[in-house]
Design a protein around this motif. Sequence first.
Motif, short mmCIF file in Angstrom:
data_model
loop_
_atom_site.label_atom_id
_atom_site.label_comp_id
_atom_site.label_asym_id
_atom_site.label_seq_id
_atom_site.Cartn_x
_atom_site.Cartn_y
_atom_site.Cartn_z
N VAL A 59 0.99 -4.67 12.89
CA VAL A 59 0.02 -4.09 13.79
C VAL A 59 -1.28 -3.79 13.05
O VAL A 59 -1.25 -3.32 11.91
CB VAL A 59 0.64 -2.81 14.44
CG1 VAL A 59 0.91 -1.73 13.43
CG2 VAL A 59 -0.17 -2.27 15.57
N HIS A 60 -2.41 -4.11 13.68
CA HIS A 60 -3.73 -3.80 13.11
C HIS A 60 -3.86 -4.26 11.65
O HIS A 60 -4.33 -3.52 10.80
CB HIS A 60 -4.02 -2.30 13.21
CG HIS A 60 -3.90 -1.78 14.61
ND1 HIS A 60 -4.65 -2.25 15.65
CD2 HIS A 60 -3.07 -0.86 15.14
CE1 HIS A 60 -4.31 -1.63 16.77
NE2 HIS A 60 -3.34 -0.79 16.49
N GLU B 260 9.65 -4.83 10.40
CA GLU B 260 9.79 -3.87 11.49
C GLU B 260 8.65 -3.96 12.50
O GLU B 260 8.84 -3.84 13.70
CB GLU B 260 9.80 -2.44 10.93
CG GLU B 260 11.12 -2.03 10.31
CD GLU B 260 12.18 -1.78 11.37
OE1 GLU B 260 11.85 -1.12 12.38
OE2 GLU B 260 13.31 -2.26 11.20
N GLN B 261 7.45 -4.07 11.96
CA GLN B 261 6.27 -3.93 12.82
C GLN B 261 5.08 -4.59 12.15
O GLN B 261 4.88 -4.44 10.94
CB GLN B 261 6.00 -2.42 12.97
CG GLN B 261 5.04 -2.03 14.05
CD GLN B 261 4.78 -0.51 14.04
OE1 GLN B 261 5.23 0.20 13.14
NE2 GLN B 261 4.06 -0.02 15.01
N VAL C 28 -1.03 -4.21 3.75
CA VAL C 28 -2.15 -4.61 4.59
C VAL C 28 -2.62 -5.97 4.12
O VAL C 28 -2.31 -6.40 3.01
CB VAL C 28 -3.33 -3.61 4.53
CG1 VAL C 28 -2.91 -2.26 5.08
CG2 VAL C 28 -3.86 -3.47 3.12
N SER D 151 10.60 2.55 4.51
CA SER D 151 9.38 1.97 5.06
C SER D 151 8.48 1.49 3.92
O SER D 151 8.14 2.25 3.03
CB SER D 151 8.63 3.01 5.90
OG SER D 151 7.36 2.51 6.25
N ARG E 204 7.74 4.61 1.66
CA ARG E 204 8.24 5.91 2.12
C ARG E 204 9.75 5.85 2.27
O ARG E 204 10.30 4.82 2.62
CB ARG E 204 7.67 6.26 3.49
CG ARG E 204 6.23 6.65 3.40
CD ARG E 204 5.70 7.17 4.72
NE ARG E 204 4.27 7.16 4.64
CZ ARG E 204 3.57 8.07 3.97
NH1 ARG E 204 4.18 9.05 3.38
NH2 ARG E 204 2.27 7.98 3.91
N ASP E 205 10.36 7.02 2.08
CA ASP E 205 11.81 7.13 2.28
C ASP E 205 12.57 6.05 1.53
O ASP E 205 13.41 5.35 2.09
CB ASP E 205 12.15 7.06 3.79
CG ASP E 205 11.39 8.11 4.57
OD1 ASP E 205 11.20 9.21 4.03
OD2 ASP E 205 10.98 7.83 5.71
N PHE F 265 5.00 -3.49 8.31
CA PHE F 265 5.96 -2.49 7.85
C PHE F 265 7.33 -3.16 7.74
O PHE F 265 7.78 -3.80 8.69
CB PHE F 265 6.03 -1.32 8.83
CG PHE F 265 4.73 -0.58 8.93
CD1 PHE F 265 4.50 0.56 8.16
CD2 PHE F 265 3.71 -1.03 9.76
CE1 PHE F 265 3.30 1.24 8.23
CE2 PHE F 265 2.50 -0.36 9.84
CZ PHE F 265 2.29 0.78 9.08
N MET G 95 4.86 -0.47 3.42
CA MET G 95 3.67 -0.88 4.19
C MET G 95 2.79 -1.80 3.34
O MET G 95 2.62 -1.58 2.15
CB MET G 95 2.86 0.36 4.57
CG MET G 95 1.56 0.09 5.29
SD MET G 95 0.59 1.62 5.46
CE MET G 95 -0.89 1.01 6.24
N THR H 84 0.79 -1.23 0.00
CA THR H 84 0.00 0.00 0.00
C THR H 84 0.82 1.28 0.00
O THR H 84 0.33 2.30 -0.47
CB THR H 84 -0.95 0.05 1.23
OG1 THR H 84 -0.17 -0.13 2.41
CG2 THR H 84 -2.01 -1.02 1.15
N ALA H 85 2.02 1.29 0.55
CA ALA H 85 2.75 2.55 0.59
C ALA H 85 4.25 2.32 0.74
O ALA H 85 4.68 1.40 1.43
CB ALA H 85 2.27 3.41 1.75
#
Lengths: 84, 157
Positions: free
Chosen positions: B119-120, B116-117, B145, B141, B95-96, B124, B143, B92-93
Amino acid sequence: MSERDTHVAELREIVAEVLELEPEEVADTADFVEEYEADSLRAIEILARIEKKYKVEIPQAELNEMRSLKAVHEVVARHAGWQD
Amino acid sequence: MRLGHGELRALLPHRYPMLLLDRVDSVEPGVSLEAVKAVTGCEPCYRGIAEGQGPDRYAYPASLLIESFGQGAAVLWLLSRGPGTTGLPMFTAARDCALLRPVYPGDVIRHRVRLEQVVHGAAFATGSSWVGTDQVAEFGSMMAVVRPADAVAERKR
């Protein structure tokens, strides 16, 4: 700067980065969806960054409430135990 | 843990020409993965290029490099989930992210991915891509889902 101001400034930074805005463009009470065309994915990203930065867990049910910087601060303060 | 191409096909819904990983050399579920993508002149992205073009024209497209890294992140996430978890990661995304040097036919890309993570229902990942000892990309980063498998892939009949 009070602790509250520091927290708000940090949260403003996170929100601005995710919504691809400058921090000064993020008004305290502006609705993310209506003012900045945020979607649910951006909301999850904001939530994830906050959880990581402050090492808190915020229930997903709170997402609906987190629609402005002010609301985000209130939710995070509640779960992180901030005395802001 | 090492995954051959067949095992990747069993994990990812992507197929030719969008399955952009060849092999996974190592995985530590929940932590990190190293995956390989070999770029060749036979890739569909090089089809139809007019004769006599300069070398720049054969740079591997950034979009495909990012997608390839993202598929590595997807494999890592899929292998990190608890048994019985369903749904497929959807990118979905980003970044950097920085592309540091072009990749050309003949290059073998190695993606180093870290989870990294999670969640929900979102994951990431961060990492980097390498050709030999040259870093070709940095991913700050990425992302994804989770979405129901039948919303993403055609059901097997």
